[in-house]
Design a protein around this motif. Structure first.
Motif, PDB file in Angstrom:
ATOM      1  N   GLU A  42       7.279  -6.486   1.828  1.00 23.84           N
ATOM      2  CA  GLU A  42       6.620  -6.025   2.905  1.00 23.84           C
ATOM      3  C   GLU A  42       5.445  -5.251   2.517  1.00 23.84           C
ATOM      4  O   GLU A  42       5.364  -4.209   1.772  1.00 23.84           O
ATOM      5  CB  GLU A  42       7.253  -5.109   3.785  1.00 23.84           C
ATOM      6  N   PRO A  43       4.097  -5.875   2.816  1.00 23.17           N
ATOM      7  CA  PRO A  43       2.915  -5.278   2.410  1.00 23.17           C
ATOM      8  C   PRO A  43       2.598  -3.812   2.640  1.00 23.17           C
ATOM      9  O   PRO A  43       2.065  -3.018   1.926  1.00 23.17           O
ATOM     10  CB  PRO A  43       1.798  -6.072   2.789  1.00 23.17           C
ATOM     11  N   SER A  44       3.301  -3.482   3.960  1.00 21.08           N
ATOM     12  CA  SER A  44       3.379  -2.127   4.419  1.00 21.08           C
ATOM     13  C   SER A  44       4.119  -0.977   3.568  1.00 21.08           C
ATOM     14  O   SER A  44       3.658  -0.134   3.260  1.00 21.08           O
ATOM     15  CB  SER A  44       3.667  -1.990   5.742  1.00 21.08           C
ATOM     16  N   ASP A  45       5.193  -1.563   3.269  1.00 24.64           N
ATOM     17  CA  ASP A  45       6.012  -0.990   2.344  1.00 24.64           C
ATOM     18  C   ASP A  45       5.312  -0.420   0.882  1.00 24.64           C
ATOM     19  O   ASP A  45       5.448   0.566   0.497  1.00 24.64           O
ATOM     20  CB  ASP A  45       7.326  -1.352   1.929  1.00 24.64           C
ATOM     21  N   ILE A  46       4.905  -1.579   0.452  1.00 29.32           N
ATOM     22  CA  ILE A  46       4.068  -1.562  -0.765  1.00 29.32           C
ATOM     23  C   ILE A  46       3.009  -0.697  -1.092  1.00 29.32           C
ATOM     24  O   ILE A  46       2.854   0.166  -1.699  1.00 29.32           O
ATOM     25  CB  ILE A  46       3.674  -2.988  -1.224  1.00 29.32           C
ATOM     26  N   PHE A  47       2.101  -0.881   0.456  1.00 25.80           N
ATOM     27  CA  PHE A  47       0.963   0.158   0.499  1.00 25.80           C
ATOM     28  C   PHE A  47       1.397   1.536   0.557  1.00 25.80           C
ATOM     29  O   PHE A  47       0.769   2.468   0.118  1.00 25.80           O
ATOM     30  CB  PHE A  47       0.248  -0.487   1.708  1.00 25.80           C
ATOM     31  N   TYR A  48       2.416   1.780   1.316  1.00 28.80           N
ATOM     32  CA  TYR A  48       2.964   3.025   1.704  1.00 28.80           C
ATOM     33  C   TYR A  48       3.347   3.936   0.325  1.00 28.80           C
ATOM     34  O   TYR A  48       3.097   5.290   0.093  1.00 28.80           O
ATOM     35  CB  TYR A  48       4.482   3.003   2.690  1.00 28.80           C
ATOM     36  N   LEU A  49       4.011   3.409  -0.635  1.00 29.06           N
ATOM     37  CA  LEU A  49       4.477   3.779  -1.980  1.00 29.06           C
ATOM     38  C   LEU A  49       3.440   3.851  -2.859  1.00 29.06           C
ATOM     39  O   LEU A  49       3.579   4.613  -3.911  1.00 29.06           O
ATOM     40  CB  LEU A  49       5.711   3.105  -2.205  1.00 29.06           C
ATOM     41  N   SER A  50       2.385   3.197  -2.633  1.00 29.88           N
ATOM     42  CA  SER A  50       1.383   2.977  -3.884  1.00 29.88           C
ATOM     43  C   SER A  50      -0.048   3.082  -3.531  1.00 29.88           C
ATOM     44  O   SER A  50      -0.704   3.398  -4.567  1.00 29.88           O
ATOM     45  CB  SER A  50       1.826   1.923  -4.798  1.00 29.88           C
ATOM     46  N   GLY A  51      -0.541   2.804  -2.401  1.00 31.09           N
ATOM     47  CA  GLY A  51      -1.815   2.644  -2.022  1.00 31.09           C
ATOM     48  C   GLY A  51      -2.388   1.384  -2.536  1.00 31.09           C
ATOM     49  O   GLY A  51      -3.493   0.969  -2.268  1.00 31.09           O
ATOM     50  N   TYR A  52      -1.654   0.291  -3.014  1.00 30.81           N
ATOM     51  CA  TYR A  52      -2.043  -0.978  -3.080  1.00 30.81           C
ATOM     52  C   TYR A  52      -2.358  -1.830  -1.988  1.00 30.81           C
ATOM     53  O   TYR A  52      -1.330  -1.880  -1.229  1.00 30.81           O
ATOM     54  CB  TYR A  52      -1.057  -1.710  -4.017  1.00 30.81           C
TER      55      TYR A  52
END
Length: 391
Positions: A42-52
């Motif tokens: 999920e892009p939201s999870d990836i962004f949440y953990l890394s800022g990517y």
């Protein structure tokens, strides 16, 4: 033309300490479920953990998270520079490349080849075919974690709340501009351009969905948007937008009537407000989501019953925060069956509206749970507003 907002150029949205804390909490949840690692798509999870953050999520991407050690992102090769800018280990696949093989090799390189790995098989960014191929190719045990990473996001940090406040300020401003511009005979494209273009000028990122503008007979058809229609006498307009700051969304839903608000529509409009006030009174730390929803439902339906109006009341709410297309929602936490216990710094979008045979009317607000109650972030009048002939 609206001035362009003086918004700083994008850098990583949060201090590294915040990302470290998020990863630590997620790993504690992994330990409770005896997981050696995770595969998150999920892009939201990836962004949440890394800022990517990239709009390239249309191409397969997966973050591999071992119980100990660095995160690794599997992504389309064109996105590799984004990963490097965030200091992420990465494995990029090319056009026609084998993203399944790349994922398997990365999992094995992280020491998880024979481990117990959590995968959210309900995630919309994990195609069934990809999951089946991973099952076949990996000797590891794949375990459904069903939104485990999303649940970590429900309680916001002060920095996250600040971004949502910024987004809400934009949403309120542009909806107010729509109120000022609405007139009988206006085209829905003009309204949509205010919600869309002015939001961007004021500092919004690209939208997770919408904006939505519906007039007349199509306004009861959920999630349709502008079609070149004009706002004619007797029409009801449904208007919704969610401005975005650093991927944090703040929706606002409002209604307008071309002419006087009277009859069943007026009764429903009153009931909508009674429902929202019941939410304000019921929302506090320790309250259960279903109790908050029921408080609105009871007062709203009672008002209709006492006034002899038949309509369907559809109140409810969901957590808001990080959002990528196709929507801005997180978990459904304010529903008839929800057992979620509210905590300070949880934010939810509560929608209160009535469905009539040929129309509907309602409002919404972003609600922040505070230490001793709640705060409504949408400051614009809840409406609906009556619109006359403006020149």
């Amino acid at each position: 033309m609206t001035e362009i907002a003086d918004v700083p150029a994008y850098e990583i949205p949060f201090d590294q300490s915040e990302y470290d804390d998020r990863l630590e909490r997620l790993r504690r949840a992994m330990e409770e479920q005896r997981l050696d690692g995770l595969i998150l798509t999920e892009p939201s999870d990836i962004f949440y953990l890394s800022g990517y953050d990239t709009q390239g999520f249309w191409a397969y991407q997966a973050m591999i998270i071992p119980a100990d050690g660095p995160l690794t992102l599997v992504c389309f090769v064109e996105e590799v520079l984004h990963a490097e800018a965030r200091g992420l280990q990465h494995a990029g696949y090319a056009f026609g490349g084998d993203h399944i093989r790349m994922t398997v090799e990365t999992v094995e390189r992280c020491g998880l080849g024979n481990g117990r790995i959590g995968v959210d098989i309900w995630g919309r960014y994990l195609p069934t075919g990809v999951y089946q191929e991973l099952e076949r190719a990996l000797p590891a045990e794949l375990v459904d974690i069903a939104g485990m990473a999303e649940r970590q996001r429900l309680v916001k940090s002060p920095a996250e709340v600040a971004y949502i406040r910024e987004a809400a300020a934009i949403s309120n401003e542009v909806m107010g501009r729509v109120y000022d511009t609405l007139r009988i005979g206006i085209n829905d494209r003009e309204v949509a351009s205010i919600l869309g273009c002015d939001s961007i000028r004021l500092g919004s990122d690209y939208f997770a969905m919408g904006p939505y503008v519906r007039f007349g007979p199509t306004m009861v058809e959920g999630h349709l948007t502008w079609q070149g229609r004009t706002f004619d006498p007797g029409h009801v307009a449904e208007l919704e937008v969610a401005a975005v700051r650093r991927r944090y969304n703040a929706p606002i839903l409002r209604y307008a009537v071309a002419g006087p608000i009277e009859g069943d529509l007026a009764v429903c409009a009153e009931a909508v407000q009674l429902g929202m006030e019941a939410v304000r009174e019921a929302t506090r730390p320790g309250a259960v989501g279903s109790e908050v929803r029921q408080a609105a439902y009871e007062v709203g339906t009672d008002h209709l019953r006492r006034n002899g109006v038949e309509a369907t009341y559809l109140p409810g709410g969901y957590s808001v925060g990080i959002g990528y297309p196709p929507d801005w929602t997180e978990a459904d936490i304010i529903t008839a069956s929800s057992d979620y216990v509210l905590q300070p710094n949880v934010l939810f979008h509560f929608v209160s509206f009535f469905q009539l045979p040929e129309s509907r009317v309602g409002t919404s607000d972003v609600v922040l749970v505070t230490e001793d109650g709640c705060e409504f972030l949408n400051t614009l009048q809840p409406g609906p507003v009556a619109v006359g002939d403006k020149v």
